[in-house]
Design an enzyme around this catalytic site. Structure first.
Site, PDB file in Angstrom:
ATOM      1  CB  SER A 156      -0.886  -0.031   1.252  1.00 54.55           C
ATOM      2  OG  SER A 156      -1.665   1.135   1.339  1.00 54.55           O
ATOM      3  CE  LYS A 182      -4.870   0.030   0.318  1.00 56.02           C
ATOM      4  NZ  LYS A 182      -5.627  -0.756   1.305  1.00 56.02           N
ATOM      5  CE  LYS A 184      -4.185   3.656   2.294  1.00 58.28           C
ATOM      6  NZ  LYS A 184      -5.444   3.181   2.863  1.00 58.28           N
ATOM      7  CG  ASP A 210      -7.966   2.368   0.628  1.00 54.75           C
ATOM      8  OD1 ASP A 210      -9.135   2.813   0.680  1.00 54.75           O
ATOM      9  OD2 ASP A 210      -7.384   1.840   1.595  1.00 54.75           O
ATOM     10  CD  GLU A 235      -9.053  -0.771   0.499  1.00 50.87           C
ATOM     11  OE1 GLU A 235      -8.106  -0.949  -0.283  1.00 50.87           O
ATOM     12  OE2 GLU A 235      -8.944  -0.910   1.730  1.00 50.87           O
ATOM     13  CG  ASP A 260     -10.896  -1.007   4.727  1.00 49.38           C
ATOM     14  OD1 ASP A 260     -11.224  -1.552   5.795  1.00 49.38           O
ATOM     15  OD2 ASP A 260      -9.789  -0.449   4.601  1.00 49.38           O
ATOM     16  CE  LYS A 284      -7.742  -2.587   6.464  1.00 45.86           C
ATOM     17  NZ  LYS A 284      -7.912  -1.119   6.538  1.00 45.86           N
ATOM     18  N   GLY A 312      -4.553  -4.490   5.766  1.00 46.17           N
ATOM     19  CA  GLY A 312      -3.500  -4.289   6.759  1.00 46.17           C
ATOM     20  C   GLY A 312      -3.766  -3.045   7.568  1.00 46.17           C
TER      21      GLY A 312
HETATM   22  O1  SMG Z   1      -0.708  -2.379   6.769  1.00 44.89           O
HETATM   23  O2  SMG Z   1       0.162  -2.401   4.805  1.00 44.89           O
HETATM   24  C1  SMG Z   1      -0.538  -1.901   5.656  1.00 44.89           C
HETATM   25  C2  SMG Z   1      -1.327  -0.648   5.321  1.00 44.89           C
HETATM   26  C3  SMG Z   1      -2.475  -0.972   4.462  1.00 44.89           C
HETATM   27  O3  SMG Z   1      -3.450   0.908   3.416  1.00 44.89           O
HETATM   28  C4  SMG Z   1      -3.466   0.170   4.365  1.00 44.89           C
HETATM   29  N1  SMG Z   1      -4.346   0.288   5.370  1.00 44.89           N
HETATM   30  O4  SMG Z   1      -7.549   1.658   4.629  1.00 44.89           O
HETATM   31  O5  SMG Z   1      -6.643  -0.141   4.000  1.00 44.89           O
HETATM   32  C5  SMG Z   1      -6.589   0.895   4.640  1.00 44.89           C
HETATM   33  C6  SMG Z   1      -5.363   1.306   5.421  1.00 44.89           C
HETATM   34  C7  SMG Z   1      -5.720   1.593   6.851  1.00 44.89           C
HETATM   35  C8  SMG Z   1      -4.588   2.061   7.698  1.00 44.89           C
HETATM   36  S1  SMG Z   1      -3.891   3.501   7.129  1.00 44.89           S
HETATM   37  C9  SMG Z   1      -3.116   4.296   8.411  1.00 44.89           C
HETATM   38 MG    MG Z   2      -8.658   0.603   3.084  1.00 46.81          MG
END
Ligand code: SMG
Ligand code: MG
Length: 388
Positions: A156, A182, A184, A210, A235, A260, A284, A312
């Site tokens: 991510s 992925k 953001k 995401d 996402e 999510d 999750k 994650g």
């Molecule tokens: O743990 O690799 C990881 C991060 C994956 O992007 C990630 N998590 O919305 O999916 C999500 C985010 C939530 C935590 S972001 C601080």
């Molecule tokens: Mg997410």
């Protein structure tokens, strides 16, 4: 003590344990690089760990570990780490810790009347499960029927203002072998950024985005501009409670909608699927109250032909090990956010941190959830520890 089985799960019996005491430990771990999402920037993780000291039926002493995935601030979900510690201390532990043997499934049952707080509840269940598995000498992967010995690893990538900075970060991860990227996104840092990454990595590298709830129902036409970029999914574009909005958006855009934040339980997942709001599911365990509910959601999605992948929460090696085992269940058909420990941390609190080899992570098969604590390093990053 008699071993019992959660009746709706296809897992074998596991002997309960007697809890001796529970310690709540807080640790502070800096991230190797800041991680920016549409809701904020994480620079350091303040993590709550639950340590359950227990006795097996045969009298052996075991310690089970749970990791609470709540962030410092209530920005991803309503939970936050200080609040999680408070509710565990004042409401959850007093309810869970009754005399006699306990098993992981009891945690959810005993706490069912307490509203919300899935991340706090899930951390307790996780620690009890780890203790039971260690007492039994079984690995989590083996217990749940993990189907493979390695899983594909996705990464991510946070938001960057400058496209060039984003491209060099992505190139670095591609060079490390990650098999899925992925990105953001947020309004203003979306279509052009994603298009530039697609150009960089070419048509064959799986790519997804995401939004962490950053868009609104009126953004359908805008989000449809992602369609030509051939993404695996988008996402959580809309707010957590706007499941109907996601269903309507799914009719407006071709990119599959993945939920999510909206999926907080088995029931909400079933409803979202029925509504047409959830074409892919991010599972999750912390968000849904623990690994047992995560497995139920996996089973539901598999029966409904909805692809799932494991999300994650910037976990340490504790949570990542358990996630790697979970993601080896057969319904996890898409690569998860299970990147190497070094993606976020210079040093992990386990002696066997997650590594990525040829784009894959090994499914841990050691007794318990699949990690061993590095006690010296863990103590050095501990900021508080309270025993109950
Ligand atoms: O743990 O690799 C990881 C991060 C994956 O992007 C990630 N998590 O919305 O999916 C999500 C985010 C939530 C935590 S972001 C601080
Ligand atoms: Mg997410």
């Amino acid at each position: 003590m008699t071993a019992s089985v959660p009746d709706d799960l296809a897992v074998g019996p596991l002997e309960p344990v007697e809890v001796v005491d529970v310690a709540l430990r807080r640790i502070s771990l800096p991230l190797v690089v800041p991680f920016r999402t549409s809701f904020g920037v994480e620079r350091e993780r303040d993590i709550l760990l639950v340590e359950v000291a227990a006795r097996s039926g045969g009298g052996d002493h075991v310690t089970g570990w749970g990791e609470c995935v709540a962030l410092t601030d209530p920005t991803y979900s309503p939970e936050y780490v200080d609040g999680a510690q408070h509710v565990i201390e004042h409401h959850l532990l007093p309810t869970v810790l009754v005399e006699g043997p306990i098993e992981a499934a009891d945690v959810g049952t005993r706490l069912a009347h307490i509203h919300g707080h899935p991340m706090a509840k899930g951390a307790i269940e996780m620690a009890v499960l780890d203790a039971q598995l260690r007492a039994a000498g079984r690995s989590f992967a083996d217990w749940i029927g993990a189907a493979t010995d390695r899983i594909p690893s996705g990464v991510s990538v946070g938001i960057f203002d400058e496209i060039d900075d984003l491209l060099s970060a992505v190139q670095g991860y591609v060079d490390e072998g990650y098999v899925r990227i992925k990105l953001k996104i947020e309004p203003g840092r979306d279509i052009d950024h994603v298009a530039a990454v697609r150009d960089l990595i070419g048509p064959d590298v799986p790519l997804q985005v995401d939004a962490n709830t950053a868009y609104r129902r009126t953004d359908g036409e805008h989000l449809a501009r992602l369609d030509p970029l051939d993404l695996l999914l988008v996402e959580q574009p809309l707010p957590e409670h706007d499941v109907l909005g996601h269903a309507r958006l799914a009719e407006q855009i071709d990119t599959p909608i993945c939920l999510d934040e909206s999926l907080v339980s088995l029931d909400t997942t079933a409803d979202a699927i029925d509504l047409g709001a959830c074409e892919v599911a991010n599972i999750k365990p912390g968000r849904v109250g623990g690994y047992l509910e995560a497995i139920r959601i996996h089973d539901l999605c598999r029966a409904r032909d909805v692809p799932v992948w494991c999300g994650g929460m910037i976990e340490t090696g504790i949570g990542r090990a358990a996630n790697a085992a979970l993601a080896a269940l057969p319904g996890f058909t898409l690569p998860g956010d299970i990147s190497a420990s070094t993606r976020f941390y210079a040093q992990d609190i386990v002696t066997d941190p997650i590594t990525v080899d040829d784009g894959h992570v090994a499914v841990p098969r050691t007794p318990g959830l699949g990690f061993e604590i590095d006690a010296g390093f863990l103590d050095s990053v501990t900021t508080s520890r309270v025993v109950h």
